[in-house]
Design an enzyme around this catalytic site. Structure first.
Site, PDB file in Angstrom:
ATOM      1  N   ARG A 129       0.871  -0.925   0.011  1.00  0.00           N
ATOM      2  CA  ARG A 129      -0.172  -0.026  -0.032  1.00  0.00           C
ATOM      3  C   ARG A 129       0.935   1.260   0.097  1.00  0.00           C
ATOM      4  O   ARG A 129       0.480   2.349  -0.787  1.00  0.00           O
ATOM      5  CB  ARG A 129      -1.003   0.173   1.217  1.00  0.00           C
ATOM      6  CG  ARG A 129      -2.071  -0.623   1.156  1.00  0.00           C
ATOM      7  CD  ARG A 129      -2.603  -1.291   2.391  1.00  0.00           C
ATOM      8  NE  ARG A 129      -1.702  -2.384   2.754  1.00  0.00           N
ATOM      9  CZ  ARG A 129      -1.832  -3.491   2.473  1.00  0.00           C
ATOM     10  NH1 ARG A 129      -2.603  -3.999   1.595  1.00  0.00           N
ATOM     11  NH2 ARG A 129      -0.918  -4.267   2.642  1.00  0.00           N
ATOM     12  N   HIS A 183       4.917   5.669  11.621  1.00  0.00           N
ATOM     13  CA  HIS A 183       5.016   5.603  10.055  1.00  0.00           C
ATOM     14  C   HIS A 183       3.822   6.840   9.996  1.00  0.00           C
ATOM     15  O   HIS A 183       2.582   6.718  10.053  1.00  0.00           O
ATOM     16  CB  HIS A 183       4.015   4.366   9.819  1.00  0.00           C
ATOM     17  CG  HIS A 183       3.673   3.996   8.447  1.00  0.00           C
ATOM     18  ND1 HIS A 183       3.799   4.874   7.520  1.00  0.00           N
ATOM     19  CD2 HIS A 183       3.129   2.905   7.919  1.00  0.00           C
ATOM     20  CE1 HIS A 183       3.709   4.093   6.142  1.00  0.00           C
ATOM     21  NE2 HIS A 183       3.213   2.931   6.731  1.00  0.00           N
TER      22      HIS A 183
HETATM   23  C1  NCD Z   1       1.972  -1.114   8.008  1.00  0.00           C
HETATM   24  C2  NCD Z   1       3.573  -1.031   8.105  1.00  0.00           C
HETATM   25  O1  NCD Z   1       4.144  -1.313   7.307  1.00  0.00           O
HETATM   26  O2  NCD Z   1       4.018  -0.607   9.403  1.00  0.00           O
HETATM   27  N1  NCD Z   1       1.622  -1.332   6.599  1.00  0.00           N
HETATM   28  C3  NCD Z   1       0.963  -0.371   6.039  1.00  0.00           C
HETATM   29  O3  NCD Z   1       2.078   0.593   5.675  1.00  0.00           O
HETATM   30  N2  NCD Z   1      -0.262  -0.133   5.718  1.00  0.00           N
HETATM   31  C4  NCD Z   1       1.398  -2.501   8.859  1.00  0.00           C
HETATM   32  C5  NCD Z   1       2.027  -3.457   9.101  1.00  0.00           C
HETATM   33  O4  NCD Z   1       2.824  -3.979   8.262  1.00  0.00           O
HETATM   34  O5  NCD Z   1       1.456  -4.389   9.841  1.00  0.00           O
END
Ligand code: NCD
Length: 322
Positions: free
Chosen positions: A57, A142
């Site tokens: 994503r 994030h």
């Molecule tokens: C998340 C991440 O990379 O922290 N993924 C994302 O970007 N939607 C969640 C995850 O990996 O569990």
């Protein structure tokens, strides 16, 4: 000076409102089919996407966002294997080289908790104008995920004030919960219920932050009770790749299956207006039979990510304060 996006705390409430409004504008423009108009926003600018960790994503939504806006994109989706990191190059050297190619934006995902700070420091030290966006750093943060999460909540409830948010799963190793908790700390009368096995509780630094911002929180291992109280359920996967103790990983997996999986039989516990979110990828912690319930918003949430990232890219390149 560039405007780096390193951590969720740096966003102001006003800046978030501006980003949400811009994301709405992006959605309306794209949905009305004005692709050409869209490409004029950032035509002729350049984005580097450097991903040292797996992503679906985040990378595709950033790259799609950039392409819709007319940006040129250069990217690597497996930088730990296909960049000079494999030869032992430091992140600092790599970033200095990237910045030298004059991208307007670098989007970086990396396994080191401080990767984004380290990269931004190099850009600033050598006077580059490139904006650095943290697209996931180790177990820490994030931030753009938190913004798209907050946007998803705002679209469902108009405001984030006054909501009870249940955050469940691997709260120790997941970075999305941490970043979202920091953002929620900016709103009024928010209550956070953290639900996890004791071994996977959220870090004390997050709890201290919430205390400083007078945000009420509770910690429990009782999913049922939390679901009944939730306006927002934010469920997350077990971060097995970050749990090195195999015994613990095995036990936590069993716990997740037995006590921390949302199934169709739990849906009656939820308020009618509640929403269920998940940053994805999902493993088995939300069973697929939940997907058909109108309260399940995780796929919409993923789509919101692209509009939010468009808004963020426009804000940075056009120097709108975030
Ligand atoms: C998340 C991440 O990379 O922290 N993924 C994302 O970007 N939607 C969640 C995850 O990996 O569990």
């Amino acid at each position: 000076m560039p405007q780096h996006i390193i951590r969720a705390q740096q966003f102001t409430k006003q800046g978030l409102q501006r980003i949400f409004a811009l994301a709405d504008e992006m959605r309306a423009t794209l949905e009305s089919g004005c692709r050409q108009k869209m490409r004029e926003y950032l035509s002729g600018t350049l984005m580097h996407a450097i991903f040292y960790e797996a992503s679906t994503r985040t990378r595709f939504s950033f790259e799609s966002a950039a392409q819709h806006l007319g940006m040129n994109v250069v990217s690597t989706d497996n930088a730990s294997q296909f960049s000079s990191a494999v030869k032992g190059e430091t992140l600092e050297d790599s970033i200095r080289v990237h910045a030298g190619y004059r991208p307007d934006v670098i989007v970086l995902r990396h396994g080191d908790d401080n990767a984004a700070e380290r990269a931004a420091r190099i850009i600033d030290t050598y006077g580059y104008t490139t904006h650095l966006i943290n697209a996931g750093a180790g177990r820490q943060q994030h931030p753009t995920q938190a913004v798209l999460d907050a946007y998803t909540i705002a679209r469902a409830f108009t405001t984030l004030n006054g909501l009870t948010v249940v955050m469940g799963g691997d709260l120790k190793n997941g970075r999305t919960v941490r970043s979202l908790a920091y953002l929620l700390g900016k709103f009024e009368d928010v209550k956070i219920l953290f639900v996890s096995p004791p071994e996977l509780r959220v870090g004390s630094d997050i709890l201290e932050y919430l205390e400083r911002h007078a945000i009420q929180y509770e910690q429990s291992a009782d999913m049922h009770e939390a679901l009944e109280r939730a306006d927002v359920v934010y469920w997350t996967r077990l971060q097995l790749e970050r749990i090195t103790d195999l015994d613990l990983a095995f036990r936590m997996r069993e716990e997740q299956v037995k006590r921390f999986t949302i199934k169709a039989e739990h849906l009656h516990l939820l308020k009618e207006r509640a929403i269920i979110m998940h940053p994805l990828p999902r493993m088995t912690e939300i069973s697929t039979e939940v997907d058909r319930d109108p309260r399940a918003r995780y796929f919409e949430q993923a789509q919101n990510g692209m509009y939010i990232r468009m808004a963020i890219l426009v804000s940075l390149v056009q120097r709108i304060e975030i």
